[in-house]
Design a protein around this motif. Structure first.
Motif, mmCIF file in Angstrom:
data_model
loop_
_atom_site.group_PDB
_atom_site.id
_atom_site.type_symbol
_atom_site.label_atom_id
_atom_site.label_comp_id
_atom_site.label_asym_id
_atom_site.label_seq_id
_atom_site.Cartn_x
_atom_site.Cartn_y
_atom_site.Cartn_z
ATOM 1 N N TRP A 154 0.856 -1.186 0.000
ATOM 2 C CA TRP A 154 0.000 0.000 0.000
ATOM 3 C C TRP A 154 0.887 1.229 0.000
ATOM 4 O O TRP A 154 1.855 1.321 0.748
ATOM 5 N N THR A 155 0.599 2.204 -0.833
ATOM 6 C CA THR A 155 1.428 3.395 -0.921
ATOM 7 C C THR A 155 0.913 4.546 -0.064
ATOM 8 O O THR A 155 1.661 5.469 0.233
ATOM 9 N N THR A 156 -0.344 4.501 0.324
ATOM 10 C CA THR A 156 -0.915 5.525 1.199
ATOM 11 C C THR A 156 -1.771 4.834 2.249
ATOM 12 O O THR A 156 -2.542 3.932 1.936
ATOM 13 N N GLU A 157 -1.632 5.259 3.492
ATOM 14 C CA GLU A 157 -2.501 4.774 4.566
ATOM 15 C C GLU A 157 -2.903 5.974 5.404
ATOM 16 O O GLU A 157 -2.041 6.717 5.883
ATOM 17 N N VAL A 158 -4.200 6.189 5.533
ATOM 18 C CA VAL A 158 -4.721 7.279 6.353
ATOM 19 C C VAL A 158 -5.775 6.734 7.295
ATOM 20 O O VAL A 158 -6.509 5.814 6.955
ATOM 21 N N VAL A 187 -4.964 11.586 0.521
ATOM 22 C CA VAL A 187 -5.764 10.920 -0.513
ATOM 23 C C VAL A 187 -5.594 11.661 -1.843
ATOM 24 O O VAL A 187 -5.410 11.039 -2.898
ATOM 25 N N GLY A 188 -5.606 12.974 -1.810
ATOM 26 C CA GLY A 188 -5.397 13.752 -3.024
ATOM 27 C C GLY A 188 -4.030 13.497 -3.647
ATOM 28 O O GLY A 188 -3.901 13.392 -4.878
ATOM 29 N N LEU A 220 -7.929 3.736 5.778
ATOM 30 C CA LEU A 220 -8.006 3.524 4.335
ATOM 31 C C LEU A 220 -6.594 3.369 3.793
ATOM 32 O O LEU A 220 -5.731 4.203 4.053
ATOM 33 N N ARG A 221 -6.386 2.280 3.064
ATOM 34 C CA ARG A 221 -5.103 2.048 2.398
ATOM 35 C C ARG A 221 -5.346 2.117 0.893
ATOM 36 O O ARG A 221 -6.331 1.570 0.406
ATOM 37 N N LEU A 222 -4.453 2.787 0.180
ATOM 38 C CA LEU A 222 -4.624 2.985 -1.257
ATOM 39 C C LEU A 222 -3.342 2.651 -2.011
ATOM 40 O O LEU A 222 -2.241 2.818 -1.487
ATOM 41 N N ARG A 223 -3.523 2.200 -3.236
ATOM 42 C CA ARG A 223 -2.413 2.027 -4.168
ATOM 43 C C ARG A 223 -2.961 2.246 -5.565
ATOM 44 O O ARG A 223 -3.846 1.521 -6.012
ATOM 45 N N ARG A 224 -2.452 3.242 -6.229
ATOM 46 C CA ARG A 224 -2.902 3.548 -7.589
ATOM 47 C C ARG A 224 -2.058 2.775 -8.594
ATOM 48 O O ARG A 224 -0.835 2.734 -8.496
ATOM 49 N N GLU A 225 -2.742 2.173 -9.541
ATOM 50 C CA GLU A 225 -2.084 1.481 -10.644
ATOM 51 C C GLU A 225 -2.715 1.989 -11.935
ATOM 52 O O GLU A 225 -3.768 1.502 -12.341
#
Length: 130
Positions: A19-23, A46-47, A96-101
């Motif tokens: 995960w590249t972002t965790e908030v 997130v932005g 929330l964990r995010l990873r954009r591909e």
């Protein structure tokens, strides 16, 4: 952090460290609009993860958002990053964990009803899809 493995939209195993972002939202705002510093941090990170994928007024499709009794899918319009976050989370404390591909955002949402978290995907709908 959740140590369970999950899968992305292509079926690849995703380790928690991928995960590249965790908030984590711990804001206790009383209305839909919040200007607390904790919320500003959430919207900032997130932005940053969305980067050039973000488009004001875009329609987004969520596939498999984990709610208390089921996973849901559907579309929502987001005029602001706040709208986007509200479209992919719940009104409670959450992580929330995010990873954009590319054009796909893989996400994992944890909250009181889903403490270990479950994965879902977010895509921006093309104008012709609406």
């Amino acid at each position: 952090m959740n140590d369970k493995l999950t899968h992305d939209i292509q079926g690849n195993i995703v380790k928690p460290t991928d995960w590249t972002t965790e908030v984590t939202n711990v804001c206790t705002c009383e209305t839909d609009w919040c200007d607390a510093d904790c919320w500003n941090d959430v919207t900032y990170f997130v932005g940053m993860e969305l980067g050039d994928l973000w488009e004001e007024g875009a329609t987004w499709y969520v596939d498999g958002l984990p709610l208390w009794n089921r996973d849901v899918s559907g579309s929502f319009r987001a005029d602001t990053i706040d709208d986007f976050i509200r479209g992919i989370t719940v009104k409670d404390v959450w992580t929330l964990r995010l990873r954009r591909e590319g054009d796909i955002v893989n996400a994992m949402l944890s909250h009181h009803d889903v403490p270990t978290g479950r994965s879902f995907t977010i895509t921006k709908k093309a104008d012709s899809d609406e």
